[in-house]
Motif scaffolding. Sequence first.
Motif, PDB file in Angstrom:
ATOM      1  N   SER A 101       0.827  -1.204   0.000  1.00  0.00           N
ATOM      2  CA  SER A 101       0.000   0.000   0.000  1.00  0.00           C
ATOM      3  C   SER A 101       0.860   1.253   0.000  1.00  0.00           C
ATOM      4  O   SER A 101       0.505   2.256  -0.609  1.00  0.00           O
ATOM      5  N   LEU A 102       2.022   1.191   0.665  1.00  0.00           N
ATOM      6  CA  LEU A 102       2.941   2.334   0.632  1.00  0.00           C
ATOM      7  C   LEU A 102       3.461   2.575  -0.774  1.00  0.00           C
ATOM      8  O   LEU A 102       3.534   3.717  -1.232  1.00  0.00           O
ATOM      9  N   LYS A 103       3.810   1.504  -1.466  1.00  0.00           N
ATOM     10  CA  LYS A 103       4.294   1.643  -2.837  1.00  0.00           C
ATOM     11  C   LYS A 103       3.208   2.235  -3.721  1.00  0.00           C
ATOM     12  O   LYS A 103       3.487   3.091  -4.558  1.00  0.00           O
ATOM     13  N   GLY A 104       1.974   1.779  -3.535  1.00  0.00           N
ATOM     14  CA  GLY A 104       0.864   2.308  -4.325  1.00  0.00           C
ATOM     15  C   GLY A 104       0.635   3.781  -4.068  1.00  0.00           C
ATOM     16  O   GLY A 104       0.465   4.568  -5.003  1.00  0.00           O
ATOM     17  N   MET A 105       0.637   4.170  -2.791  1.00  0.00           N
ATOM     18  CA  MET A 105       0.444   5.578  -2.451  1.00  0.00           C
ATOM     19  C   MET A 105       1.565   6.431  -3.029  1.00  0.00           C
ATOM     20  O   MET A 105       1.333   7.498  -3.591  1.00  0.00           O
ATOM     21  N   ARG A 106       2.788   5.957  -2.900  1.00  0.00           N
ATOM     22  CA  ARG A 106       3.954   6.688  -3.400  1.00  0.00           C
ATOM     23  C   ARG A 106       3.866   6.859  -4.917  1.00  0.00           C
ATOM     24  O   ARG A 106       4.054   7.951  -5.446  1.00  0.00           O
ATOM     25  N   ARG A 107       3.562   5.769  -5.604  1.00  0.00           N
ATOM     26  CA  ARG A 107       3.477   5.823  -7.066  1.00  0.00           C
ATOM     27  C   ARG A 107       2.390   6.787  -7.523  1.00  0.00           C
ATOM     28  O   ARG A 107       2.601   7.596  -8.427  1.00  0.00           O
ATOM     29  N   VAL A 108       1.218   6.707  -6.903  1.00  0.00           N
ATOM     30  CA  VAL A 108       0.113   7.576  -7.293  1.00  0.00           C
ATOM     31  C   VAL A 108       0.457   9.036  -7.004  1.00  0.00           C
ATOM     32  O   VAL A 108       0.216   9.912  -7.843  1.00  0.00           O
ATOM     33  N   LEU A 109       1.031   9.309  -5.857  1.00  0.00           N
ATOM     34  CA  LEU A 109       1.406  10.685  -5.512  1.00  0.00           C
ATOM     35  C   LEU A 109       2.365  11.259  -6.553  1.00  0.00           C
ATOM     36  O   LEU A 109       2.170  12.364  -7.059  1.00  0.00           O
ATOM     37  N   ILE A 110       3.378  10.505  -6.906  1.00  0.00           N
ATOM     38  CA  ILE A 110       4.368  10.992  -7.865  1.00  0.00           C
ATOM     39  C   ILE A 110       3.769  11.095  -9.262  1.00  0.00           C
ATOM     40  O   ILE A 110       3.954  12.115  -9.945  1.00  0.00           O
ATOM     41  N   LEU A 111       3.041  10.071  -9.692  1.00  0.00           N
ATOM     42  CA  LEU A 111       2.454  10.124 -11.026  1.00  0.00           C
ATOM     43  C   LEU A 111       1.469  11.283 -11.170  1.00  0.00           C
ATOM     44  O   LEU A 111       1.448  11.969 -12.199  1.00  0.00           O
ATOM     45  N   HIS A 112       0.659  11.528 -10.147  1.00  0.00           N
ATOM     46  CA  HIS A 112      -0.357  12.577 -10.238  1.00  0.00           C
ATOM     47  C   HIS A 112       0.214  13.970  -9.972  1.00  0.00           C
ATOM     48  O   HIS A 112       0.098  14.871 -10.805  1.00  0.00           O
ATOM     49  N   ASP A 113       0.824  14.151  -8.814  1.00  0.00           N
ATOM     50  CA  ASP A 113       1.238  15.492  -8.396  1.00  0.00           C
ATOM     51  C   ASP A 113       2.547  15.960  -9.017  1.00  0.00           C
ATOM     52  O   ASP A 113       2.745  17.154  -9.203  1.00  0.00           O
ATOM     53  N   VAL A 114       3.438  15.044  -9.332  1.00  0.00           N
ATOM     54  CA  VAL A 114       4.731  15.427  -9.903  1.00  0.00           C
ATOM     55  C   VAL A 114       4.716  15.305 -11.423  1.00  0.00           C
ATOM     56  O   VAL A 114       5.102  16.226 -12.136  1.00  0.00           O
ATOM     57  N   GLU A 115       4.254  14.163 -11.907  1.00  0.00           N
ATOM     58  CA  GLU A 115       4.308  13.887 -13.340  1.00  0.00           C
ATOM     59  C   GLU A 115       3.098  14.425 -14.107  1.00  0.00           C
ATOM     60  O   GLU A 115       3.166  14.589 -15.313  1.00  0.00           O
ATOM     61  N   GLY A 116       1.980  14.643 -13.430  1.00  0.00           N
ATOM     62  CA  GLY A 116       0.818  15.239 -14.064  1.00  0.00           C
ATOM     63  C   GLY A 116      -0.147  14.284 -14.746  1.00  0.00           C
ATOM     64  O   GLY A 116      -0.982  14.709 -15.547  1.00  0.00           O
TER      65      GLY A 116
END
Length: 88
Positions: free
Chosen positions: A24-39
């Motif tokens: 779940s940590l990996k999922g949260m991290r990936r989503v945060l970066i993909l959405h907020d950083v990568e757009g």
Amino acid sequence: MLRSRRHTGTHFCRSGWNGHSTDSLKGMRRVLILHDVEGYTHEEIGDVLGVTSGTSKSQLFKARSKMRVLLADLDGVLQEPGAEAWSI
């Protein structure tokens, strides 16, 4: 198919993330970066990660909540004498 816009680091799971499984940590991290950083949109993230857009939204909410806690903890640690004059 989306191509990766840039490589993301792996040092996101630190203290303060207690109570969550590694997956779940990996999922949260990936989503945060993909959405907020990568757009990426939630639909694009869902396609890339194989989850629904609702799961992406949920994981982003949880990741942002955890980041607020971590950043609030760091705020007190990183303050130097006189630094408050430069705070926004």
